[in-house]
Design a protein around this motif. Structure first.
Motif, PDB file in Angstrom:
ATOM      1  N   LEU A 158       0.695  -1.284   0.103  1.00 31.14           N
ATOM      2  CA  LEU A 158      -0.023   0.115  -0.049  1.00 31.14           C
ATOM      3  C   LEU A 158       0.829   1.319   0.060  1.00 31.14           C
ATOM      4  O   LEU A 158       0.602   2.386  -0.700  1.00 31.14           O
ATOM      5  N   VAL A 159       2.005   1.439   0.812  1.00 30.99           N
ATOM      6  CA  VAL A 159       2.540   2.512   0.851  1.00 30.99           C
ATOM      7  C   VAL A 159       3.304   2.641  -0.349  1.00 30.99           C
ATOM      8  O   VAL A 159       3.560   4.008  -0.873  1.00 30.99           O
ATOM      9  N   ALA A 160       4.199   1.666  -0.963  1.00 29.27           N
ATOM     10  CA  ALA A 160       4.639   1.790  -2.635  1.00 29.27           C
ATOM     11  C   ALA A 160       3.589   2.254  -3.358  1.00 29.27           C
ATOM     12  O   ALA A 160       4.051   3.282  -4.168  1.00 29.27           O
ATOM     13  N   SER A 161       2.544   1.558  -3.476  1.00 28.73           N
ATOM     14  CA  SER A 161       1.635   1.980  -4.293  1.00 28.73           C
ATOM     15  C   SER A 161       1.197   3.189  -4.479  1.00 28.73           C
ATOM     16  O   SER A 161       0.932   4.000  -5.515  1.00 28.73           O
ATOM     17  N   VAL A 162       0.638   3.871  -3.201  1.00 29.56           N
ATOM     18  CA  VAL A 162      -0.002   4.965  -2.964  1.00 29.56           C
ATOM     19  C   VAL A 162       1.192   6.004  -3.049  1.00 29.56           C
ATOM     20  O   VAL A 162       0.864   7.165  -3.798  1.00 29.56           O
ATOM     21  N   SER A 163       2.375   5.977  -2.816  1.00 28.10           N
ATOM     22  CA  SER A 163       3.541   6.815  -3.294  1.00 28.10           C
ATOM     23  C   SER A 163       3.429   7.299  -4.631  1.00 28.10           C
ATOM     24  O   SER A 163       3.722   8.338  -5.296  1.00 28.10           O
ATOM     25  N   LEU A 164       3.776   5.774  -5.186  1.00 29.48           N
ATOM     26  CA  LEU A 164       3.955   6.156  -6.877  1.00 29.48           C
ATOM     27  C   LEU A 164       2.664   6.679  -7.403  1.00 29.48           C
ATOM     28  O   LEU A 164       2.875   7.614  -8.506  1.00 29.48           O
ATOM     29  N   ASP A 165       1.370   6.409  -6.995  1.00 33.31           N
ATOM     30  CA  ASP A 165       0.304   6.949  -7.618  1.00 33.31           C
ATOM     31  C   ASP A 165       0.232   8.538  -7.490  1.00 33.31           C
ATOM     32  O   ASP A 165       0.149   9.317  -8.421  1.00 33.31           O
TER      33      ASP A 165
END
Length: 446
Positions: A81-88
């Motif tokens: 979740l952290v990696a996906s949200v940051s990239l989004d």
């Protein structure tokens, strides 16, 4: 028995007639279907599913990013979740920097979110950093809300399918209608929330609203200016035409009649050109597409105006002391219209009276003075034109009339002033002049 038989036959005949009546049959067959209740209407509206499609696009974007990075293998849920949200967030913020991104999002929101008024969602590209920040907020919020809706939609439908196709499906069938009802209203409110967010973040900015208000005001001023143009030009042409026609009828001299018809023809031609020019402006035709019809009359065309007034029987003595090319275009055009209105009023309300016009540039200002004798003053040896039948000589530019009000409006818009009224010399009852004085700055806005 005969009476009973007769009664039965009458009843059967009336029943047959009712059954065969086309009107009755049509009413029975076309009985109105019950309207869908209010609670169910949004659930079957196409707007709800168009908004759902818009929401799912945001969820699909988040899903694609998730599949590319960080993926779903060999990682904990928190790390994913952290990696996906940051990239989004990074990708959406960079996209918002592109001016055309705001325009693309506005067009898509108008098509799929179906606002009550399309102008509530702007379709202009980003112009300021505030626009880019609002666009970034919209993109991020769209993906977040789309994800919150997309996951329940997909997994809810998949779970319901598994339950209804399993061995205990009959036990779950009674739950289908209330579950579908609640789920449908969840989608309705999600779409409405998406629309509210679009109006808030993609709507016109304060600067755009101010620019739109200024544009509306400019269009209103333009319409008022065109109305004055028509009033001045067409009013002048009609006044000259009526005076010439009335004078030609009363005088009866063939030479005068021929001259009057020539003046009427020339005045009508000028009025047609003014009308065509105004219609070109109303149609917003490209400048120059109609040749001379788009040219605006200026102070250089005043000699022709004076010749027309003299031919109509109004003695005009004019002195124009303005070097060619001195006046800006708008000032030259407005000065012509002011003098045209003064000449028209003099011909209409004081026919046959001498009209004295002085135009000069003094101390950085354009000064116009138009004076004509009031009816009842000593007449000069004027031409033969007389007021038409039913006409009245009630003074000059009628006080409070549209013509005088239009002159004052023109002068005010140009930063000048205009005064008009009778000036008595006290020599005799009713003696004196009607004087129109206009002062305009050569530099607009000064």
């Amino acid at each position: 028995m005969s009476k009973i038989a007769a009664l039965k036959s009458a009843v059967s005949a009336s029943a047959a007639s009712v059954g065969s009546a086309p009107g009755r049959t049509a009413r029975v067959r076309t009985a109105p279907v019950r309207a869908v209740p209010r609670l169910l209407a949004p659930l079957v509206a196409g707007t709800t599913y168009a908004r759902l499609l818009h929401l799912l696009v945001g969820w699909i974007f988040a899903g694609i990013v998730l599949m590319i990075y960080p993926g779903t293998y060999h990682k904990g849920l928190g790390e994913i979740l952290v990696a996906s949200v940051s990239l989004d967030v990074v990708l959406l913020a960079l996209t918002a920097l592109i001016p055309a991104a705001r325009r693309a999002e506005g067009v898509q929101a108008r098509l799929l979110l179906v606002p009550d008024r399309e102008e509530d969602i702007a379709t202009e590209p980003s112009r300021t950093w505030a626009d880019r920040r609002r666009t970034a907020g919209w993109l991020i919020g769209r993906v977040v809300l789309g994800s919150l809706v997309g996951f329940p939609v997909v997994f809810g439908i998949a779970g319901a399918f598994d339950l209804l196709t399993g061995p205990d499906a009959l036990w779950y069938l009674p739950l289908v209608p209330p579950a579908a009802f609640c789920f449908g209203w969840f989608l309705v409110y999600a779409g409405r929330l998406q629309l509210a967010m679009a109006v808030r973040l993609l709507g016109p900015s304060p600067a755009e609203r101010l620019a739109e208000a200024e544009l509306r005001a400019e269009r209103l001023l333009e319409r008022n200016r065109l109305a004055r143009e028509l009033h001045d030009s067409i009013g002048h042409a009609l006044t000259v035409t009526v005076l010439q026609a009335g004078a030609a009828r009363e005088v009866g001299d063939p030479a005068f009649v021929a001259k009057a018809l020539e003046v009427i023809e020339e005045t009508g031609r000028q009025a047609m050109e003014d009308l065509e020019r105004t219609l070109v402006l109303l149609r917003e035709s490209p400048v120059g597409s109609n040749g001379p019809a788009t040219e605006q009359p200026g102070i250089d065309q005043l000699p022709g105006l004076f010749d027309t007034a003299r031919a109509a029987g109004g003695p005009v003595e004019a002195r124009v002391e303005v070097p060619s090319g001195t006046l800006p275009g708008v000032l030259s055009r407005e000065s012509y219209r002011i003098v045209q209105e003064a000449v028209t009023n003099a011909l209409k309300y004081a026919p046959g009276e001498p009209l004295d016009i002085r135009i000069a540039v003094r101390d950085g200002r354009l000064e116009l003075r138009c004076a004509n004798r009031l009816p009842g003053s000593a007449r000069s040896a004027a031409g033969p034109a007389r007021p038409p039948a039913g006409g009245t000589g009630r003074g000059s530019t009628g006080k409070g009339g549209k013509g005088l009000r239009g002159i004052r409006e023109r002068a005010t818009l140009l930063g000048g002033e205009a005064t008009a009224g009778p000036v008595r010399d006290g020599a005799a009852e009713g003696a004196g002049e009607w004087v129109l004085a206009v002062r305009l700055p050569l530099r607009l806005g000064s």
